[in-house]
Write a protein that holds these residues in place. Structure first.
Motif, PDB file in Angstrom:
ATOM      1  N   PRO A 198       0.947 -67.354 -91.901  1.00  0.00           N
ATOM      2  CA  PRO A 198       0.718 -66.879 -90.670  1.00  0.00           C
ATOM      3  C   PRO A 198      -0.637 -67.541 -90.061  1.00  0.00           C
ATOM      4  CG  PRO A 198       1.312 -65.198 -92.181  1.00  0.00           C
ATOM      5  CD  PRO A 198       1.060 -66.565 -92.965  1.00  0.00           C
ATOM      6  N   GLY A 199      -1.486 -67.801 -90.731  1.00  0.00           N
ATOM      7  CA  GLY A 199      -3.008 -68.095 -90.280  1.00  0.00           C
ATOM      8  C   GLY A 199      -3.103 -69.665 -89.686  1.00  0.00           C
ATOM      9  N   VAL A 200      -1.912 -70.311 -89.850  1.00  0.00           N
ATOM     10  CA  VAL A 200      -1.840 -71.586 -89.333  1.00  0.00           C
ATOM     11  C   VAL A 200      -1.779 -71.505 -87.671  1.00  0.00           C
ATOM     12  CG1 VAL A 200      -0.815 -73.709 -89.144  1.00  0.00           C
ATOM     13  CG2 VAL A 200      -1.020 -72.590 -91.277  1.00  0.00           C
ATOM     14  N   ARG A 201      -2.710 -72.381 -87.201  1.00  0.00           N
ATOM     15  CA  ARG A 201      -2.645 -72.284 -85.493  1.00  0.00           C
ATOM     16  C   ARG A 201      -1.653 -73.297 -84.891  1.00  0.00           C
ATOM     17  NH1 ARG A 201      -6.098 -70.262 -81.767  1.00  0.00           N
ATOM     18  NH2 ARG A 201      -6.391 -71.482 -79.849  1.00  0.00           N
ATOM     19  N   ILE A 202      -0.872 -72.726 -84.287  1.00  0.00           N
ATOM     20  CA  ILE A 202       0.333 -73.729 -83.484  1.00  0.00           C
ATOM     21  C   ILE A 202      -0.253 -73.722 -82.062  1.00  0.00           C
ATOM     22  CG2 ILE A 202       2.538 -74.117 -82.822  1.00  0.00           C
ATOM     23  CD1 ILE A 202       2.053 -73.738 -85.928  1.00  0.00           C
ATOM     24  N   VAL A 203      -0.425 -75.237 -81.631  1.00  0.00           N
ATOM     25  CA  VAL A 203      -0.826 -75.436 -80.303  1.00  0.00           C
ATOM     26  C   VAL A 203       0.406 -76.387 -79.522  1.00  0.00           C
ATOM     27  CG1 VAL A 203      -2.547 -76.410 -78.706  1.00  0.00           C
ATOM     28  CG2 VAL A 203      -3.239 -75.270 -80.840  1.00  0.00           C
ATOM     29  N   GLY A 204       1.006 -75.665 -78.413  1.00  0.00           N
ATOM     30  CA  GLY A 204       1.849 -76.494 -77.837  1.00  0.00           C
ATOM     31  C   GLY A 204       1.279 -77.209 -76.707  1.00  0.00           C
ATOM     32  N   VAL A 205       1.869 -78.514 -76.322  1.00  0.00           N
ATOM     33  CA  VAL A 205       1.389 -79.246 -75.326  1.00  0.00           C
ATOM     34  C   VAL A 205       2.405 -79.521 -74.449  1.00  0.00           C
ATOM     35  CG1 VAL A 205      -0.037 -81.270 -74.698  1.00  0.00           C
ATOM     36  CG2 VAL A 205      -0.330 -80.256 -76.995  1.00  0.00           C
ATOM     37  N   GLN A 206       2.193 -79.396 -72.924  1.00  0.00           N
ATOM     38  CA  GLN A 206       2.959 -80.074 -71.977  1.00  0.00           C
ATOM     39  C   GLN A 206       2.298 -81.010 -71.030  1.00  0.00           C
ATOM     40  OE1 GLN A 206       4.799 -75.947 -70.226  1.00  0.00           O
ATOM     41  NE2 GLN A 206       6.364 -77.235 -70.830  1.00  0.00           N
ATOM     42  N   ALA A 207       3.085 -81.573 -70.368  1.00  0.00           N
ATOM     43  CA  ALA A 207       2.416 -82.716 -69.345  1.00  0.00           C
ATOM     44  C   ALA A 207       2.056 -81.668 -67.959  1.00  0.00           C
ATOM     45  CB  ALA A 207       3.478 -83.671 -69.241  1.00  0.00           C
ATOM     46  N   ASP A 208       0.955 -81.763 -67.643  1.00  0.00           N
ATOM     47  CA  ASP A 208       0.517 -81.020 -66.545  1.00  0.00           C
ATOM     48  C   ASP A 208       1.577 -81.146 -65.271  1.00  0.00           C
ATOM     49  OD1 ASP A 208      -0.204 -83.408 -65.447  1.00  0.00           O
ATOM     50  OD2 ASP A 208      -2.233 -82.715 -65.033  1.00  0.00           O
ATOM     51  N   ARG A 209       2.293 -82.316 -65.228  1.00  0.00           N
ATOM     52  CA  ARG A 209       3.175 -82.384 -64.043  1.00  0.00           C
ATOM     53  C   ARG A 209       4.588 -81.565 -64.235  1.00  0.00           C
ATOM     54  NH1 ARG A 209       2.722 -88.748 -61.728  1.00  0.00           N
ATOM     55  NH2 ARG A 209       0.847 -88.423 -61.035  1.00  0.00           N
ATOM     56  N   ALA A 210       5.027 -80.979 -65.530  1.00  0.00           N
ATOM     57  CA  ALA A 210       6.200 -80.572 -65.725  1.00  0.00           C
ATOM     58  C   ALA A 210       5.588 -79.476 -66.686  1.00  0.00           C
ATOM     59  CB  ALA A 210       7.084 -81.371 -66.447  1.00  0.00           C
ATOM     60  N   ALA A 211       4.797 -78.286 -66.457  1.00  0.00           N
ATOM     61  CA  ALA A 211       4.400 -77.374 -67.213  1.00  0.00           C
ATOM     62  C   ALA A 211       5.035 -76.168 -66.840  1.00  0.00           C
ATOM     63  CB  ALA A 211       2.909 -77.351 -67.217  1.00  0.00           C
ATOM     64  N   ALA A 212       6.182 -75.627 -67.204  1.00  0.00           N
ATOM     65  CA  ALA A 212       6.904 -74.254 -67.156  1.00  0.00           C
ATOM     66  C   ALA A 212       6.204 -73.062 -67.908  1.00  0.00           C
ATOM     67  CB  ALA A 212       8.273 -74.468 -67.219  1.00  0.00           C
ATOM     68  N   TYR A 213       5.704 -73.510 -69.337  1.00  0.00           N
ATOM     69  CA  TYR A 213       5.265 -72.690 -70.093  1.00  0.00           C
ATOM     70  C   TYR A 213       4.067 -71.650 -69.675  1.00  0.00           C
ATOM     71  CZ  TYR A 213       8.733 -72.481 -73.544  1.00  0.00           C
ATOM     72  OH  TYR A 213      10.041 -72.204 -74.088  1.00  0.00           O
ATOM     73  N   PRO A 214       3.023 -72.309 -69.166  1.00  0.00           N
ATOM     74  CA  PRO A 214       1.780 -71.517 -68.946  1.00  0.00           C
ATOM     75  C   PRO A 214       2.166 -70.603 -67.716  1.00  0.00           C
ATOM     76  CG  PRO A 214       1.172 -73.721 -68.929  1.00  0.00           C
ATOM     77  CD  PRO A 214       2.635 -73.617 -69.030  1.00  0.00           C
ATOM     78  N   ALA A 215       2.910 -71.055 -66.753  1.00  0.00           N
ATOM     79  CA  ALA A 215       3.404 -69.723 -65.757  1.00  0.00           C
ATOM     80  C   ALA A 215       4.287 -68.811 -66.274  1.00  0.00           C
ATOM     81  CB  ALA A 215       3.986 -70.844 -64.601  1.00  0.00           C
ATOM     82  N   SER A 216       5.105 -69.170 -67.118  1.00  0.00           N
ATOM     83  CA  SER A 216       6.046 -68.353 -67.917  1.00  0.00           C
ATOM     84  C   SER A 216       5.353 -67.328 -68.731  1.00  0.00           C
ATOM     85  CB  SER A 216       7.151 -68.943 -68.515  1.00  0.00           C
ATOM     86  OG  SER A 216       7.952 -69.798 -67.819  1.00  0.00           O
TER      87      SER A 216
END
Length: 404
Positions: A198-216
């Motif tokens: 559980p302590g492992v940090r997971i970082v997702g990466v999107q292209a800023d021209r197609a980034a649906a996850y930050p808004a979602s």
């Protein structure tokens, strides 16, 4: 740790199903990234997976769990390329017919590979989302089973097997950096890893021209964004999947974005330093590490999610990446229209050990005086410091320069 539809046990079962199907892909140490981050960085090389990406994992699990009757009706999918190849290969291995809808303009090597695995390819729409709508229509009309690229429990479980491999290969991993498109890979990986560590940090990466996850993520539910054109076509998804979003919302620690320039720099690094051919979508994790190296706690694993890149795009992106890294320089020089002026400029460049890649000698133009000419040069240098040295020396020697 699980969702109502996907469990850790499902990921383990998927791994057993895939045991004789997928490649147990290697992890490679990266000295240059380790130096930047300040601790060990490894690359999980799904770019050398069968069909060239991680996608075959989820596709095979999904199709393998269909009934004989369902497989007899065939399967249908929508993809910009990697899911297409994963579905086509899996369908061939499992003895069912595959039809794949691909966006118009999909990379030719991905199209040819999909056809080579035996699938029928139909072009539809400009984006994966538009192609997916057509695939759903086809499924309703023909009875074929749709193999969604990311929004299905079996697909998510299959992609999650990468997380199990990473923890076995590098048990002390502190951070995993993973590309995100629709979210199936990040969701499955996060579920598998967080269930064990559980302590492992997971970082997702999107292209800023197609980034649906930050808004979602900000809205608390999947929202549709209009993806702009991006070289990272493999993760250019306008709306997150419902199931992946649920897992990513709870299990992924952070989602960041990277620019086209940062992606191109990452591709150059993967080729030059890691000796890995990676497609733009597969390199966004490396791009994030290069852009913000202090933001990631080592030991870090960056997932290279795919290697299916069109050679034409590769040449263009490499040129862009080399320019972004200060290795290419475009400059215009105004010279007197007299014998020997161009020869002197080229001799001065040679003395600076600058390589001339292309030259255009323009004698006529509305902005030129009758006694001058313009020379457009494409130059190759050894890096930003060499660029600065060349420009300052040329100016000192009396050359009139204009960058561009």
């Amino acid at each position: 740790m699980s969702s109502p539809q996907v469990t850790y046990d499902a990921v383990v079962a998927a791994r057993e199903l895939l045991a004789d199907v997928v490649v147990h892909t290697p992890v490679l140490a990266s000295r240059v990234l380790s130096e930047a981050v300040g601790g060990p960085v490894h690359l999980k090389c799904e770019n050398v997976q069968r069909a060239g990406s991680f996608k075959v994992r989820g596709a095979y699990v999904r199709i393998a769990r269909l009934s004989d009757e369902e497989r007899a009706s065939g399967v249908v999918a929508a993809s910009a390329g990697n899911h297409a190849q994963g579905v086509a290969l899996s369908a061939r291995l499992l003895g069912t017919k595959a039809t794949v809808f691909m966006p118009e303009g999909a990379a030719l090597p991905k199209v040819e590979a999909t056809l080579g695995y035996g699938a029928d390819v139909i072009f539809a729409g400009r984006t994966v989302d538009e192609a997916l709508a057509r695939a759903k229509e086809h499924a309703e009309q023909t009875g074929a089973v749709i193999i969604h690229p990311f929004d299905h429990a079996d697909v998510v479980a299959g992609q999650g097997t990468i997380g199990l491999e990473i923890l076995e290969q590098l048990p002390d991993t502190a951070t995993i950096v993973v590309p995100i498109g629709g979210g199936g890979l990040a969701a499955g990986l996060a579920l598998a890893v967080k269930s064990l560590r559980p302590g492992v940090r997971i970082v997702g990466v999107q292209a800023d021209r197609a980034a649906a996850y930050p808004a979602s993520l900000a809205a608390g539910h999947p929202v549709l964004v209009e993806p702009f054109s991006t070289m990272a076509d493999g993760i250019a998804v306008g709306r997150p999947g419902e199931l992946p979003f649920e897992l990513i919302h709870y299990l992924v620690d952070k989602v960041v974005t990277v620019t086209e320039e940062e992606i191109s720099k990452a591709l150059v690094l993967c080729l030059e330093r890691a000796k890995q051919v990676v497609e733009p979508a597969g390199a966004v994790g490396v791009a994030a590490l290069l852009a913000h190296p202090q933001a990631f706690e080592p030991p870090v694993v960056a997932v290279l999610s795919g290697g299916n890149i069109d050679p034409v795009l590769l040449a263009r992106v490499l040129r862009h990446g080399l320019a972004a890294a200060g290795r290419y320089l475009a400059v215009r020089v105004l010279l007197p229209d007299s014998p020997g002026a161009l020869a002197k400029l080229l001799a001065d460049l040679g003395a600076l050990r600058v390589n001339v890649l292309d030259i255009v000698h323009e004698r006529f133009g509305s902005s030129l005086r009758v006694d001058e000419v313009e020379v457009l040069l494409q130059l190759e240098t050894r890096g930003p410091e060499h660029c600065d040295e060349a420009l300052s020396t040329l100016r000192r020697d009396g050359h009139r320069l204009m960058l561009g």
